[in-house]
Structure formats: structure tokens, C-alpha cells
Design a protein around this motif. Structure first.
Motif, PDB file in Angstrom:
ATOM      1  N   ARG B  21       0.838  -1.201   0.000  1.00 47.21           N
ATOM      2  CA  ARG B  21       0.000   0.000   0.000  1.00 47.21           C
ATOM      3  C   ARG B  21       0.877   1.257   0.000  1.00 47.21           C
ATOM      4  O   ARG B  21       0.608   2.226  -0.710  1.00 47.21           O
ATOM      5  N   ASP B  22       1.941   1.237   0.838  1.00 47.85           N
ATOM      6  CA  ASP B  22       2.824   2.406   0.922  1.00 47.85           C
ATOM      7  C   ASP B  22       3.467   2.708  -0.430  1.00 47.85           C
ATOM      8  O   ASP B  22       3.548   3.865  -0.849  1.00 47.85           O
ATOM      9  N   ILE B  23       3.934   1.657  -1.099  1.00 50.69           N
ATOM     10  CA  ILE B  23       4.586   1.863  -2.393  1.00 50.69           C
ATOM     11  C   ILE B  23       3.609   2.496  -3.377  1.00 50.69           C
ATOM     12  O   ILE B  23       3.932   3.456  -4.078  1.00 50.69           O
ATOM     13  N   GLY B  24       2.387   1.962  -3.389  1.00 51.65           N
ATOM     14  CA  GLY B  24       1.362   2.521  -4.278  1.00 51.65           C
ATOM     15  C   GLY B  24       1.068   3.980  -3.958  1.00 51.65           C
ATOM     16  O   GLY B  24       1.025   4.833  -4.843  1.00 51.65           O
ATOM     17  N   ASP B  25       0.889   4.276  -2.671  1.00 52.53           N
ATOM     18  CA  ASP B  25       0.606   5.655  -2.256  1.00 52.53           C
ATOM     19  C   ASP B  25       1.729   6.592  -2.675  1.00 52.53           C
ATOM     20  O   ASP B  25       1.493   7.676  -3.208  1.00 52.53           O
ATOM     21  N   LEU B  26       2.956   6.156  -2.404  1.00 55.52           N
ATOM     22  CA  LEU B  26       4.105   7.026  -2.697  1.00 55.52           C
ATOM     23  C   LEU B  26       4.228   7.275  -4.202  1.00 55.52           C
ATOM     24  O   LEU B  26       4.497   8.400  -4.633  1.00 55.52           O
ATOM     25  N   CYS B  27       4.045   6.232  -5.000  1.00 50.58           N
ATOM     26  CA  CYS B  27       4.142   6.415  -6.450  1.00 50.58           C
ATOM     27  C   CYS B  27       3.107   7.430  -6.921  1.00 50.58           C
ATOM     28  O   CYS B  27       3.405   8.295  -7.745  1.00 50.58           O
ATOM     29  N   ALA B  28       1.892   7.321  -6.362  1.00 48.64           N
ATOM     30  CA  ALA B  28       0.814   8.218  -6.797  1.00 48.64           C
ATOM     31  C   ALA B  28       1.104   9.666  -6.415  1.00 48.64           C
ATOM     32  O   ALA B  28       0.671  10.595  -7.083  1.00 48.64           O
ATOM     33  N   MET B  29       1.851   9.863  -5.331  1.00 48.64           N
ATOM     34  CA  MET B  29       2.107  11.225  -4.875  1.00 48.64           C
ATOM     35  C   MET B  29       2.914  12.063  -5.847  1.00 48.64           C
ATOM     36  O   MET B  29       2.816  13.284  -5.859  1.00 48.64           O
ATOM     37  N   PHE B  30       3.715  11.392  -6.671  1.00 44.50           N
ATOM     38  CA  PHE B  30       4.565  12.162  -7.575  1.00 44.50           C
ATOM     39  C   PHE B  30       3.794  12.819  -8.709  1.00 44.50           C
ATOM     40  O   PHE B  30       4.359  13.588  -9.480  1.00 44.50           O
ATOM     41  N   VAL B  53      10.073   2.120  -4.786  1.00 43.08           N
ATOM     42  CA  VAL B  53       9.253   3.162  -5.404  1.00 43.08           C
ATOM     43  C   VAL B  53       9.904   3.628  -6.710  1.00 43.08           C
ATOM     44  O   VAL B  53       9.259   3.746  -7.747  1.00 43.08           O
ATOM     45  N   ALA B  54      11.219   3.825  -6.641  1.00 40.36           N
ATOM     46  CA  ALA B  54      11.943   4.303  -7.828  1.00 40.36           C
ATOM     47  C   ALA B  54      11.820   3.301  -8.975  1.00 40.36           C
ATOM     48  O   ALA B  54      11.584   3.673 -10.125  1.00 40.36           O
ATOM     49  N   HIS B  55      11.967   2.023  -8.659  1.00 46.52           N
ATOM     50  CA  HIS B  55      11.836   0.987  -9.684  1.00 46.52           C
ATOM     51  C   HIS B  55      10.472   1.052 -10.345  1.00 46.52           C
ATOM     52  O   HIS B  55      10.342   0.991 -11.553  1.00 46.52           O
ATOM     53  N   ARG B  56       9.453   1.194  -9.500  1.00 47.24           N
ATOM     54  CA  ARG B  56       8.103   1.166 -10.034  1.00 47.24           C
ATOM     55  C   ARG B  56       7.789   2.400 -10.866  1.00 47.24           C
ATOM     56  O   ARG B  56       6.936   2.365 -11.741  1.00 47.24           O
ATOM     57  N   LEU B  57       8.499   3.492 -10.612  1.00 43.54           N
ATOM     58  CA  LEU B  57       8.224   4.729 -11.346  1.00 43.54           C
ATOM     59  C   LEU B  57       9.018   4.837 -12.647  1.00 43.54           C
ATOM     60  O   LEU B  57       8.920   5.828 -13.356  1.00 43.54           O
ATOM     61  N   LEU B  58       9.793   3.804 -12.924  1.00 43.43           N
ATOM     62  CA  LEU B  58      10.688   3.840 -14.087  1.00 43.43           C
ATOM     63  C   LEU B  58       9.961   4.254 -15.374  1.00 43.43           C
ATOM     64  O   LEU B  58      10.465   5.059 -16.150  1.00 43.43           O
ATOM     65  N   CYS B 110      12.718  13.326 -15.058  1.00 44.58           N
ATOM     66  CA  CYS B 110      13.373  12.231 -14.343  1.00 44.58           C
ATOM     67  C   CYS B 110      13.155  12.335 -12.837  1.00 44.58           C
ATOM     68  O   CYS B 110      12.793  13.382 -12.312  1.00 44.58           O
ATOM     69  N   LEU B 111      13.376  11.196 -12.185  1.00 43.15           N
ATOM     70  CA  LEU B 111      13.293  11.130 -10.726  1.00 43.15           C
ATOM     71  C   LEU B 111      14.710  11.024 -10.190  1.00 43.15           C
ATOM     72  O   LEU B 111      15.481  10.169 -10.630  1.00 43.15           O
ATOM     73  N   VAL B 112      15.052  11.911  -9.263  1.00 37.22           N
ATOM     74  CA  VAL B 112      16.369  11.867  -8.643  1.00 37.22           C
ATOM     75  C   VAL B 112      16.204  11.346  -7.221  1.00 37.22           C
ATOM     76  O   VAL B 112      15.487  11.937  -6.419  1.00 37.22           O
ATOM     77  N   LEU B 113      16.839  10.215  -6.952  1.00 34.21           N
ATOM     78  CA  LEU B 113      16.750   9.615  -5.615  1.00 34.21           C
ATOM     79  C   LEU B 113      17.998  10.000  -4.829  1.00 34.21           C
ATOM     80  O   LEU B 113      19.111   9.588  -5.174  1.00 34.21           O
ATOM     81  N   LEU B 114      17.833  10.827  -3.810  1.00 38.03           N
ATOM     82  CA  LEU B 114      18.959  11.262  -2.985  1.00 38.03           C
ATOM     83  C   LEU B 114      18.946  10.399  -1.719  1.00 38.03           C
ATOM     84  O   LEU B 114      18.118  10.595  -0.838  1.00 38.03           O
TER      85      LEU B 114
END
Lengths: 116, 804
Positions: B21-30, B53-58, B110-114
Motif C-alpha cells: 500500500r505504501d509503495i502505491g501511495d508514494l508512487c501516486a504522490m509524484f 518506489v523508484a523501480h516502479r516509477l521507471l 526524471c526522478l532523482v533519488l537522494l
């Protein structure tokens, strides 16, 4: 829309009209959805009695979630926050915010952020 | 660039459990939020969640997702450099690197993961804020123990895994524990579930604590572990007693796991904390094997730590690393022991030795093949994180001599491989310390080396000054002596002071030849030949270039080979032998590809493109310039972009396209001004008068100002694609809104909003409760992406939704 007054804030004495209420409620509900609130969720609200509390509670219901209200000065606040299954909390209370660090709350919103 | 990699995410070391659920929520937030920071205590699983999350947003980001690992660096100024490196940007003198990154990503999605920002929050926040402000398509996902506090940031607290309830086997924490216990070789049956559930509760569902406990299930039952953890909690010695409960639980688990180690394993673990990045067994044997340990026991001890989940390794057990939380714990243990200084000193010495050995193989040892030189270069670069840590310790412990020695043997910090001349910063920092214990010759050598770094950043004045200061004081290292002379000569030549330059070039040649140093001999011969070209002595220049190439060939370093080949090309081009020039440039290009140096590669591609254009081979010219342009943009080097545009102007002229030539030339002028360079040349004047004659004054002026007002990359792309300059088009039409998403009831309520009805009035009309109306409105806003009732009313009116 008529200018019916639906709330008088006990702290500030300011009034909230029906129109203001409906508008703020709609905006806040949309924002809650965007922060991940879904039907069936619980949302903790720890706000003093007033128009913010009213709008926040109505917005949570409009977003499809259940309200779990907490009085900011109540007993057992820490316990309630830490054991809560809520994923989101609406509060400006320092004790509630500190307790959230040890809870399962993912997102904390202030009343101002909610626009409520 | 369709097949370029779209992410740099590391492979996950084991199965990811839970948090769907968290992964889904976080992806949707972007969709709406541009910056999300995952906050929480160490060991709660921020990084793993972020990677998921980053993988799923690829697929959501056309230009991919990019992870920037910050745990391995300790200096704030390296944050931007680390980001720049991930995106392949290179530093340039007089250019703020943040600005270069922003320019590069301005048009990207792009998504930058820091990852792991907490020790550098301020610098990271600064960089993230700049990215968000300047790059509309960029989203930032950060992991940190504390918030970055940047505008628009959403702070998302990572919770522990779900604790067991009525059905323990369904709980995330139990599943993780069982999965990791299985991986450790323990099959736990149904009967152990109550104990596992008790343990998961005792560990508060903290993933790292669960992993450490599960790694011990071969020796202890879950019940025994739970008992011991409870005891441990009472005896907790490390960490802050006022810290949140979760942090104390984790500390208890880590301490417990640590206390079960043998003395030798404890010793190794705390020593491992000095290694900066990932490491291999060889480095462990060199740095961590001092008595009471010994080299022969390292494999076994390291394996034991891996089995206990305190050290993480890749599948073939070739590379190892410590989780940040464990590294900090181990570093605290090291600081408490009496061996910190010994281990860090040893780390510094070992790095020095390894880098010196690599340097010898890369530059000094005669008769080495180019492949071996390249391998030495790559090996040296791979030790960069450890080298930085060792330099940091040299500064902290006041061991300036060793620090300078390490700097001087750092091909990884130089521009040879195409990286920033970071060495300049380190040498300057070291030279600012108390130098009373450093022998003067060493300072001289360091300055000579500094000069090289400065020149490779195009800093002629400072480079010359440093070279001269260095030459006045150095002794004992003929390689650096020859380098300093070559640098001084090169700087003077580029300043137009040839007479002074020759003195240095001759000295460089003499020193290099006397010591059999073919690298510097080739370098000095190239400078000498450049001087010949400057004076119009083409045959002498050609002979010099050939000599330089022969010597470079005898040495075998890909970079010096490329420089010599490139210079041969320049000599040929100057005398009008375009075929030979093209051949030499292509040779240089293939060496630079081997080396992975993109700044010099872009320059040679641009030169090759220019020659192809003059030869009339327009497709080849286009192909090379397209690559040069892409590379110049990727590395963010304005100098390389400048050379591309110059070559594009040549190409356009060769095609008789005066308009594009004017456009490209005006972009060159703008770019040069922004770099503080002189503009205007005979060639440009000639081009402009030809353009005025053919196109007319008005059209020429308008083209010139258009080229100056647009980003250089855009102009270059347009010229490259051969598109004729067109008038600007109007703004894009807004796409139709998806009203059909609404249900009949939602459409009905949307329509009623145009009449300005309150929720209560709508509720009365439809005979439903006001709360239900509010809920319908929330759904409508969700579907249409609106944030106010008024927007719905406007939309409904625009789309003819009936109001009754």
C-alpha cells in the motif's frame, strides 16, 4: 448561495458561512486524497475545537475515511497516537507531533496545510 | 539515445517484503508533489522502500530514475559533484556545478533519488531546491533521518513493518523474519509462530532488527532471542536514552547482535567502518588484518559477519558493504577502542601504496601495454571513495605529507579519465594546513601537481603561477618536474608567450628523456609542435607531431595516444590535408572511447565533423556532430558545446545554408561571452557580410538575434537537423478533459454546482445527506485533478453538463 452561518469559532469569534465551509471542505478533501487517504482509512485529528476542526472532520469523511478525534489537552494522548492505526494525522499540537515519531503515521498535516 | 540506460538503481540483495500500500501511495504522490522525503530512524528501511518506489516509477519518467548515494561522502561540496557524476556531467572552470546540473536537467523528465542525506542535509537541501526550481520535469525522492526543509517537500514518515495481529503469519514483520530465517538455513514451523510474533513485537517490526535476529536462528530459537532482546533492552549502553523508543529498540538489537560476536569478529567489524564505499577482500586484508587479527583469517571472519547480516555482499561474494546504520555503530566502537588512529593511518598508507602502484603502472613502468595502463587507471578510479576518506583523515590527523603524496598519485582525481580536476581542491586544502613538518621539496612537488589540475580546468594564470612556484622548490620526482615544465610551457603557449614557453618545453623534454619518462616526453613534444604551428612552420610541426605520436605509442597510455593522434590531425588540417586529418581524429576518438573520457571525445568528434564537412561528406559530418552535441550536453561542458557550434557553422556553410551558419555563429558568440571569452573573428565577419549580401540586412540581423536569444543546445539541434529557422508557434492547445470519467451522479452534482448551490441545498434536492454530497465532490475533484468547487462549476459550464 446564501450566507448562512454554520459555525462560530470559540477562540477567535470568527464566523464560518455555509459557502466557506463547503468550499474549504472540498479543497481539503481533495488534498487528503492526494496524500493517500482512501475509503476505509482512519485519520487522526488532534485540533482544538473550532472551525478548523469542523472542516477537517467533514473533509476526512468526504474523502471516505473515518475520523479519529483526539483532544489536544486530553489524557493518554501519547498512547492514543502511538497505538493508532491511522496513516495520516491532522494536528499542530507539539505533543501529538512528537508522539507521531513513534507511531505508524506516515503523513502529518497542519491545519494550515490542509487549508481547513 | 533510445537505448541509453534509464536508471542506475542497484540490484536488491534479497526479497523485499510487504509495504504494498505504501509503495502505491508514494508512487501516486509524484503526480502532484515534486519532492518527497522518506524520514525515519536508521534501520527502518528507508532506502529499500525508496528503491522499490523508484523501480516502479521507471516508466513514468521518460529520462529515467537516478540514485545518488550520499552515505559514502562526507564533504558538503561533494553533494553536487556526486549528482553531477551520476548524470555524467563534468566540471569546468568558472562554472558553478549546480548551475551545470540544472541546465542539463532543465528539459528532462526524471526522478532523482537522494539516498542517505542526513549527514549533509543543508547541502542536499540546497541542491534539491535548485533542481526543483530550475527543472520543471524533475522530481526528488530523498531518504533522510531528518527532513530537508525545502519548499514543496512532503515529509513521509516510514513506519516499521506491520506487527502480528490475530493472524500472525499474515503480518509483514513475521513474513520478513521467516523469509530471512529461511535464507539463513532455518525452517521455522507453525509451532514457533507465537514466539516469532512475540519477537517481532519486541523488535517493534523494525526491519534491520528483524534481519539481525533472523540471522541468529541457527543458534537460538525465536523464543530465546526474544528473551535476550528483552534483557538487552534493560542493559542498553549505547545511544541516547531520551531518543525515541524505536531508535532505542534498534540500538538494542544491533548491540545484542554485536555482543554475540567473537572478539575477532568484533575487531574486524569496527575496523571495516573506515572503508568508505563498497570493498573487496583484498582491501580488507590490507587494512584490517593487523594483530590480533591476521590476513589468513579474513575470509572466515568476513564470511561470519555476512552470515550474521552485519555485512552485506553481492551474489558472488566479490563486493561487500556495510549498511549505514551498522557502519555508524561500528565507527563508534572503533572510536571507543584504542586502535582508531592505527587503523585510519593504515588505511591512508594502504591507499597511498595502492594508488602509487597503480600510478606507476599507468604512467611510469616501461613496456606496459595500453590495456594494462587502462586497467591501472580504472582500478585507481574505483578507489575514489576510499581515497577521499583517506585524504579526509590526512587533513584531520595533520598528516599533510602523506595526504600530499596521495594527491600526487591520484589519476582518478585528474581530468585524464574525464572527471573533474578535484585534485585542485584537495591540494589547496592540504597546503592551507600547518606545513612546518612537511619538507619543502614535497610542497614544491604538490604545487607542480596542482598546476596540472589548474591547467586542465583552463585556469592559465593560476596554473602557470603554481607551476613556477613548484619548479622553484621541488626535488626528488622527475615525473612531476617534467609535468610542471610542460604545464608552464602549455600555459605560456596559450597566452601567446612562445619564447618563454620553449624554455619550459625544452626542460620538460630533457628531464623526461633523461628519466625514460615517455608520457611527459610525448606531452612536451606535442607542446613543441603546437608552437611550430603557431609560427607557421608546418613541416617542423608535422615532424614534431610524428615524433610525439611515436613516443606516445611506445608509452601506450590511451590518453597520451589520443592527444598525439589529435594533434597529428590538427597539423594535417592546418596544412590542408583533410583526408589525413580525418583519419587521425578518428584514431583519437577510438582511444578516448576506450578511456571513457567524454570531454576530450566531444572535442575530437567536433573536429572530425568539421573536417568531414569540408571534405563534402555531409552524412558523416552530421553523424559525428550529433554525437559530439549529445556528449557536450551530457557532460555539461560549455567549451565542448562551443566547439560543436563552430563545427556546425562550418557544416551549414558547406551545405550552402547561410541562415543556419549565421544562427550557429551567433550562438557561439553568446556562449563565449557567458564563458568570459573574447568574441568576434575574421571568419564571422566574413560570414556576416556574405549573409547580408545574400539574405539582406534585416534577415541577417534577425537570425543573429534569434541565435543569441535561445539556449545554445536548441540552436545546435536545429542547425544539426537542417531545419530552416521558422517563426515561433503559438502556445499548445490544452487537451480535452476527461469528463466521461464521472459517474451519472457525479455529473449531476457537477451540474448543480454551476447554480452555486451549497452542499446542503444539493443534498435536499437529491434527498441524500450533505456528507454524501461532500464525498461525491471529493471524488469529482480527484478525477478531474481540481482543488476547488469553483473549478468544477467552470468545467461543468464549459462542457455543457446540465445544471438540473
Amino acid at each position: 448561495m446564501d450566507q448562512r452561518i454554520v459555525m462560530i469559532d470559540p477562540g477567535t469569534g470568527q464566523t464560518l458561512t455555509e459557502e466557506q465551509h463547503d468550499e474549504r471542505l472540498a479543497t481539503a478533501a481533495a488534498l487528503l486524497r492526494r496524500r493517500g487517504v482512501r475509503a476505509g482509512d482512519t485519520v487522526l485529528i488532534c485540533l482544538p475545537v473550532g472551525s478548523d476542526l469542523l472542516v477537517a472532520a467533514d473533509a476526512v469523511m468526504a474523502a471516505g475515511a473515518a475520523v479519529s478525534p483526539l483532544a489536544p489537552d486530553g489524557d493518554g494522548l501519547w498512547e492514543r497516537v502511538v497505538t493508532s492505526s491511522a496513516r495520516l494525522m491532522i494536528s499542530d499540537d507539539p505533543r501529538a507531533l512528537a508522539a507521531a515519531q513513534d507511531s505508524r503515521i506516515r503523513v502529518v498535516m497542519s491545519a494550515a496545510e490542509l487549508g481547513a | 539515445m533510445a537505448d541509453a540506460p534509464r536508471h542506475n538503481l542497484p540490484a536488491e540483495p534479497n526479497r523485499f517484503v510487504g509495504r504494498e500500500r505504501d509503495i502505491g501511495d508514494l508512487c501516486a504522490m509524484f503526480d502532484e508533489t515534486r519532492a518527497v522525503t522518506l524520514c525515519g530512524v536508521g534501520g527502518i528501511g528507508k532506502t529499500r522502500l525508496a528503491l522499490r518506489v523508484a523501480h516502479r516509477l521507471l516508466d513514468d519518467f521518460a529520462d529515467g530514475v537516478w540514485a545518488v548515494e550520499l552515505a559514502k561522502i562526507s564533504r558538503p561540496e561533494l553533494v553536487v559533484q556526486e549528482i553531477a557524476e551520476v548524470f555524467g556531467l563534468e566540471s569546468e572552470r568558472g562554472r558553478d556545478l549546480t548551475d551545470a546540473v540544472v541546465t542539463r536537467l532543465a528539459g528532462s523528465s526524471c526522478l532523482v533519488l537522494l539516498d542517505n542525506c542526513e549527514h549533509l542535509v543543508e547541502a542536499t537541501a540546497h541542491a534539491a531546491a535548485a533542481l526543483l526550481a530550475g527543472c520543471p520535469g524533475v522530481r526528488v525522492l530523498a531518504t533522510s533521518r531528518e527532513a530537508l526543509r525545502i519548499p514543496g517537500e512532503l515529509i513521509w514518515h516510514v513506519p516499521p513493518l506491520d506487527l502480528p495481529g490475530s493472524d500472525p503469519s499474515a503480518a509483514e514483520s513475521v513474513q520478513l523474519f521467516l523469509n530471512r530465517a529461511r535464507a539463513a538455513g532455518t525452517q521455522l514451523g507453525e509451532e514457533s509462530l507465537p514466539d516469532v510474533a512475540r519477537l517481532c513485537r519486541a523488535l517493534d517490526g523494525l526491519p534491520l532488527a528483524l534481519e539481525l535476529a533472523a540471522a541468529r536462528t541457527r543458534m537460538l530459537s525465536p523464543g530465546q532471542i526474544a528473551d535476550r532482546i528483552d534483557d538487552r533492552f534493560a542493559l542498553l549502553t549505547s545511544g541516547d536514552r531520551t531518543a525515541p523508543a524505536r531508535q532505542r529498540t534498534l540500538a538494542a538489537a544491533v548491540e545484542w547482535s554485536h555482543d554475540l560476536l567473537s572478539e575477532a569478529e568484533k575487531t574486524l567489524l569496527r575496523r571495516l567502518s573506515v572503508l568508505a564505499g563498497g570493498f573487496d577482500l583484498d582491501l580488507v586484508e590490507r587494512v584490517c588484518a593487523e594483530p590480533p587479527l591476521s590476513e589468513s583469517r579474513m575470509v572466515t571472519l568476513l564470511g561470519a559477519l555476512v552470515d550474521k547480516s552485519l555485512v552485506i555482499c553481492d551474489e558472488d561474494r566479490g563486493r561487500f558493504r556495510l549498511l549505514d546504520t551498522i557502519r555508524q555503530f561500528a565507527a563508534e566502537r572503533l572510536a571507543d577502542s584504542d586502535e582508531e588512529r592505527m587503523v585510519r593511518d593504515l588505511h591512508l598508507r594502504v591507499l597511498c601504496k595502492l594508488q602509487e602502484r597503480a600510478f606507476d603502472a599507468e604512467f611510469l613502468t616501461p613496456g606496459v601495454t595500453w590495456r594494462e595502463r587502462l586497467a591501472a587507471h580504472t582500478g585507481s578510479r574505483d578507489r575514489l571513495a576510499d581515497q577521499r576518506a583517506a585524504l579526509e583523515w590526512a587533513l584531520r590527523s595533520g598528516n599533510i605529507t602523506m595526504g600530499l603524496r596521495l594527491c600526487m598519485r591520484s589519476s582518478g582525481l585528474l581530468s585524464l579519465g574525464g572527471s573533474a580536476a578535484e585534485v585542485v581542491g584537495w591540494v589547496e586544502r592540504l597546503l592551507r594546513q600547518d606545513l612546518s613538518l612537511v619538507v619543502p621539496e614535497q610542497i614544491g612537488l604538490a604545487k607542480g601537481y596542482l598546476a596540472y589540475g589548474l591547467l586542465s580546468r583552463d585556469d592559465l594564470d593560476s596554473g602557470l603561477a603554481a607551476a613556477r612556484e613548484g619548479l622553484a622548490g621541488m626535488a626528488g620526482d622527475p615525473f612531476v618536474l617534467a609535468t610542471a615544465h610542460t604545464v608552464a610551457g602549455g600555459a605560456l603557449l596559450r597566452m601567446g608567450r612562445g619564447d618563454e614557453a620553449t624554455v619550459h618545453i625544452d626542460s620538460a623534454l630533457a628531464v623526461a628523456r633523461e628519466n625514460g619518462d615517455r608520457f611527459n616526453e610525448a606531452g612536451a613534444l606535442i607542446e613543441a609542435s603546437i608552437y611550430s604551428l603557431q609560427r607557421g612552420r608546418q613541416r617542423e610541426a608535422q615532424r614534431g607531431a610524428e615524433d610525439a605520436y611515436a613516443v606516445a605509442n611506445a608509452h601506450g597510455h590511451p590518453w597520451i595516444l589520443a592527444m598525439a593522434a589529435s594533434h597529428l590531425g590538427l597539423a594535417a588540417e592546418t596544412r590542408g590535408d583533410l583526408e589525413s586529418a580525418a583519419e587521425h581524429y578518428d584514431a583519437a576518438i577510438s582511444w578516448l572511447r576506450e578511456l571513457g573520457n567524454r570531454g576530450d571525445l566531444a572535442q575530437n568528434l567536433a573536429r572530425s565533423g568539421r573536417v568531414c564537412a569540408q571534405l563534402g561528406d555531409l552524412p558523416a559530418a552530421r553523424e559525428r556532430l550529433a554525437e559530439a552535441l549529445a556528449m557536450a550536453r551530457e557532460c555539461g561542458l560549455r567549451q565542448a558545446m562551443n566547439r560543436c557550434l563552430v563545427s556546425l557553422a562550418t557544416l551549414a556553410r558547406a551545405e550552402g545554408d547561410l541562415e543556419s551558419a549565421v544562427l550557429a555563429s551567433s550562438a557561439v558568440a553568446t556562449l563565449r561571452e557567458s564563458m568570459g571569452q573574447r568574441t568576434g573573428s575574421v571568419k564571422v565577419d566574413e560570414l556576416l557580410s556574405a549573409a547580408r549580401a545574400k539574405l539582406g540586412e534585416g534577415r541577417t540581423t534577425s537570425l543573429w538575434s534569434r541565435g543569441r536569444s535561445r539556449p545554445p543546445y536548441e540552436v545546435a539541434t536545429q542547425v544539426l537537423e537542417g531545419r530552416r529557422p521558422e517563426p515561433a508557434t503559438g502556445p499548445l492547445q490544452v487537451g480535452p478533459v476527461r469528463g466521461s470519467l464521472l459517474t451519472a451522479r457525479e455529473q449531476e452534482i457537477a451540474g448543480m454546482l454551476t447554480r452555486g448551490l451549497s452542499n446542503k441545498a444539493i443534498a435536499e434536492e437529491l434527498v441524500i445527506s450533505p456528507a454524501t454530497v461532500a464525498r461525491h465532490i471529493a471524488n469529482i475533484m480527484d478525477k478531474l485533478g481540481y482543488t476547488s468547487r469553483a473549478q468544477i462549476a467552470v468545467w461543468a459550464a464549459d462542457h455543457g453538463v446540465p445544471s438540473a
